[in-house]
Scaffold this active site. Structure first.
Site, PDB file in Angstrom:
ATOM      1  N   LYS A 127     -16.254 -61.733  67.542  1.00 49.34           N
ATOM      2  CA  LYS A 127     -16.449 -60.613  66.602  1.00 49.34           C
ATOM      3  C   LYS A 127     -17.080 -61.132  65.315  1.00 49.34           C
ATOM      4  O   LYS A 127     -17.967 -60.497  64.736  1.00 49.34           O
ATOM      5  CB  LYS A 127     -15.107 -59.930  66.306  1.00 49.34           C
ATOM      6  N   GLN A 171      -5.874 -57.760  65.810  1.00 45.70           N
ATOM      7  CA  GLN A 171      -6.089 -58.141  67.199  1.00 45.70           C
ATOM      8  C   GLN A 171      -4.809 -57.924  68.004  1.00 45.70           C
ATOM      9  O   GLN A 171      -3.727 -58.345  67.609  1.00 45.70           O
ATOM     10  CB  GLN A 171      -6.532 -59.620  67.250  1.00 45.70           C
ATOM     11  N   ASP A 194     -10.874 -49.607  64.781  1.00 44.25           N
ATOM     12  CA  ASP A 194     -10.445 -49.637  66.175  1.00 44.25           C
ATOM     13  C   ASP A 194     -10.173 -48.218  66.701  1.00 44.25           C
ATOM     14  O   ASP A 194     -10.128 -48.000  67.904  1.00 44.25           O
ATOM     15  CB  ASP A 194      -9.129 -50.430  66.296  1.00 44.25           C
TER      16      ASP A 194
HETATM   17  N1  LIG Z   1      -7.381 -54.582  68.059  1.00 42.75           N
HETATM   18  C1  LIG Z   1      -8.053 -54.909  69.159  1.00 42.75           C
HETATM   19  N2  LIG Z   1      -9.235 -54.337  69.407  1.00 42.75           N
HETATM   20  C2  LIG Z   1      -9.939 -54.669  70.520  1.00 42.75           C
HETATM   21  O1  LIG Z   1     -11.032 -54.123  70.740  1.00 42.75           O
HETATM   22  C3  LIG Z   1      -9.393 -55.642  71.408  1.00 42.75           C
HETATM   23  C4  LIG Z   1      -8.160 -56.204  71.110  1.00 42.75           C
HETATM   24  N3  LIG Z   1      -7.499 -55.816  69.991  1.00 42.75           N
HETATM   25  N4  LIG Z   1      -7.606 -57.108  71.942  1.00 42.75           N
HETATM   26  C5  LIG Z   1      -8.327 -57.602  73.083  1.00 42.75           C
HETATM   27  C6  LIG Z   1      -9.226 -56.556  73.650  1.00 42.75           C
HETATM   28  C7  LIG Z   1     -10.288 -57.076  74.627  1.00 42.75           C
HETATM   29  N5  LIG Z   1     -11.534 -56.845  73.991  1.00 42.75           N
HETATM   30  C8  LIG Z   1     -12.749 -57.321  74.475  1.00 42.75           C
HETATM   31  C9  LIG Z   1     -13.862 -57.409  73.677  1.00 42.75           C
HETATM   32  C10 LIG Z   1     -15.047 -57.946  74.133  1.00 42.75           C
HETATM   33  C11 LIG Z   1     -15.142 -58.411  75.414  1.00 42.75           C
HETATM   34  C12 LIG Z   1     -16.407 -59.035  75.874  1.00 42.75           C
HETATM   35  O2  LIG Z   1     -17.366 -59.115  75.126  1.00 42.75           O
HETATM   36  N6  LIG Z   1     -16.467 -59.523  77.115  1.00 42.75           N
HETATM   37  C13 LIG Z   1     -17.631 -60.221  77.667  1.00 42.75           C
HETATM   38  C14 LIG Z   1     -17.231 -61.525  78.332  1.00 42.75           C
HETATM   39  C15 LIG Z   1     -16.613 -62.525  77.388  1.00 42.75           C
HETATM   40  C16 LIG Z   1     -16.269 -63.844  78.071  1.00 42.75           C
HETATM   41  O3  LIG Z   1     -17.105 -64.389  78.804  1.00 42.75           O
HETATM   42  O4  LIG Z   1     -15.126 -64.303  77.858  1.00 42.75           O
HETATM   43  C17 LIG Z   1     -18.278 -59.363  78.766  1.00 42.75           C
HETATM   44  O5  LIG Z   1     -17.560 -58.543  79.363  1.00 42.75           O
HETATM   45  O6  LIG Z   1     -19.450 -59.576  79.030  1.00 42.75           O
HETATM   46  C18 LIG Z   1     -14.056 -58.295  76.236  1.00 42.75           C
HETATM   47  C19 LIG Z   1     -12.861 -57.752  75.780  1.00 42.75           C
HETATM   48  C20 LIG Z   1     -11.324 -56.209  72.783  1.00 42.75           C
HETATM   49  N7  LIG Z   1     -10.024 -56.026  72.561  1.00 42.75           N
END
Ligand SMILES: Nc1nc(=O)c2c([nH]1)NC[C@@H]1CN(c3ccc(C(=O)N[C@@H](CCC(=O)O)C(=O)O)cc3)C=[N+]21
Ligand SMILES: NC(=O)C1=CN([C@@H]2O[C@H](COP(=O)(O)OP(=O)(O)OC[C@H]3O[C@@H](n4cnc5c(N)ncnc54)[C@H](OP(=O)(O)O)[C@@H]3O)[C@@H](O)[C@H]2O)C=CC1
Length: 367
Positions: A127, A171, A194
């Site tokens: 982020k 988070q 969020d």
């Molecule tokens: N307050 C809060 N807000 C959130 O938005 C929040 C959170 N807590 N806790 C965790 C989850 C999970 N989450 C993700 C964000 C980006 C990818 C992302 O970019 N994923 C990549 C892969 C990343 C990799 O390779 O590890 C993709 O799907 O291409 C995934 C999951 C947001 N979250």
């Protein structure tokens, strides 16, 4: 393009997440999925005469948004979330710069991380990088796992008052000794990028009310549909999963877009009978490769939110990520599919940036 519900850097309405909350690695889901392909083919999903053709207005075959799949025996278009997210980040970069030049204000996002979960630390790092890439200021607080709820609240209250902060993200998941609800309630609704504050969710659920922010992951899903030219109005949509952060707001958003929705959850009997009727499926469950070919109506559009680590000795990390949907099977029967990784994940981050920019604009009355 479909109607726009919200006037920020999305074409539509909302997002957020918890990556490897279930930190156990799973058995290799993709292998498992392929092994079952034979037997499951015995019963075709639905008769060809019922095939629904969703209108996918891809501007050209070279569109970065939707690209044709390469393998033989597959028909689905791949919805490239990474490419769409890049387009959105470029739009945000231009707006951040315009705002800075016009009124000297730079949007700011504060991210609070409690504890040392590796996955959460990775997301927070991503982020921060994303903020830098578009010119948004980022502020980061890392608190030890055993911090008290009051210590965390003090930071949130500080950010609520800080004029250089326009968005606050705590988070998730939080350590078990903390009450998630009271923490999320403490975030100022005007900085709740969020979209998890009950007032924002409540407004999302009510006709004629507008939330200040729509949760980033569901918003990213709708945005992907819009930018891929997929019509939502009048379609049958099924959301698998009903969490406060993904499934439930995704269903509310689809409804606001005039889809008819059904929600499938862990107590649903014969879920495949319901999903097979869907023109659009959004899956947010956290079960690798749960959605199989016979769950999908031919021609349906599949948005796979699930991010599931499965063991993979060949990967340098020892695992790789797969979605809730058996990708190889979905590619054969659906008209369009999001991949994992590279689908909804990058859109979630783009929507977070979009929400932060909208917040700064709103707080400074900048159009
Ligand atoms: N307050 C809060 N807000 C959130 O938005 C929040 C959170 N807590 N806790 C965790 C989850 C999970 N989450 C993700 C964000 C980006 C990818 C992302 O970019 N994923 C990549 C892969 C990343 C990799 O390779 O590890 C993709 O799907 O291409 C995934 C999951 C947001 N979250
Ligand atoms: N790409 C991204 O940006 C993001 C991805 N994610 C990923 O999305 C997935 C879901 O996340 P989240 O909503 O937070 O997860 P939760 O665990 O909070 O919710 C999961 C939901 O799935 C339902 N469910 C569980 N098992 C089944 C089953 N066998 N059949 C049908 N429904 C089932 C649960 O039902 P019940 O309510 O009955 O318990 C629940 O509603 C995860 O893989 C997560 O990592 C999450 C956020 C962002």
């Amino acid at each position: 393009m479909s109607s726009m519900l919200f006037s920020d850097y999305s074409s539509s309405t909302t997002a957020r997440f918890l990556p490897f909350r279930r930190s156990r690695l799973r058995v290799d889901g993709a292998v498992f999925c392929r092994r079952l392909v034979g037997p499951l083919h015995v019963r075709p999903p639905i008769s060809v005469s019922l095939r629904t053709t969703l209108t996918v207005h891809s501007s050209s075959s070279s569109s970065p948004v939707i690209s044709a799949t390469m393998g033989t025996g597959t028909s689905a278009k791949i919805i490239d979330g990474k490419a769409v997210a890049k387009i959105i980040r470029d739009e945000i970069t231009a707006e951040v710069s315009r705002m800075k030049d016009a009124i000297g204000i730079v949007p700011g996002l504060a991210v609070v991380l409690v504890g040392d979960r590796k996955d959460s630390a990775t997301y927070v790092r991503n982020k921060k990088k994303a903020c830098e890439s578009v010119g948004i200021n980022s502020f980061e607080v890392r608190l030890p796992e055993d911090s008290s709820e009051q210590e965390l609240l003090n930071f949130i209250l500080g950010f609520n008052e800080d004029p250089s902060v326009h968005g606050i993200l705590v988070q998730l998941p939080l350590p078990s000794h903390m009450d998630e609800q009271s923490i999320l309630n403490a975030v100022s609704i005007e900085k709740d990028v969020d979209g998890f504050h009950p007032l924002n969710i409540g407004r999302l659920a009510m006709r004629g009310r507008e939330p200040l922010f729509v949760p980033c992951t569901p918003k990213g899903c709708i945005e992907l549909l819009h930018r891929s030219g997929i019509v939502i109005k009048g379609k049958r949509a099924v959301v698998i999963g009903r969490s406060n952060i993904v499934g439930m707001p995704a269903a509310l958003l689809l409804q606001r877009e005039d889809a008819s929705i059904s929600i499938v959850h862990s107590r649903t009997q014969n879920p495949e009978d319901i999903t097979r009727q869907a023109d659009i499926i959004i899956s947010a469950v956290g079960q690798p490769n749960m959605v199989r070919e016979n769950w999908i109506k031919p021609g349906a559009v599949i948005i796979d939110v699930g991010i599931n680590p499965v063991q993979d000795e060949k990967s340098p990390r020892g695992y790789r990520l797969v979605g809730d949907v058996c990708y190889e099977e979905a590619c054969k029967v659906a008209s369009a599919v999001t991949p994992v990784p590279g689908g909804v994940g990058p859109m979630t981050i783009a929507m977070l940036l979009s929400n932060t920019l909208s917040s700064a604009k709103r707080l400074h009355n900048f159009q």
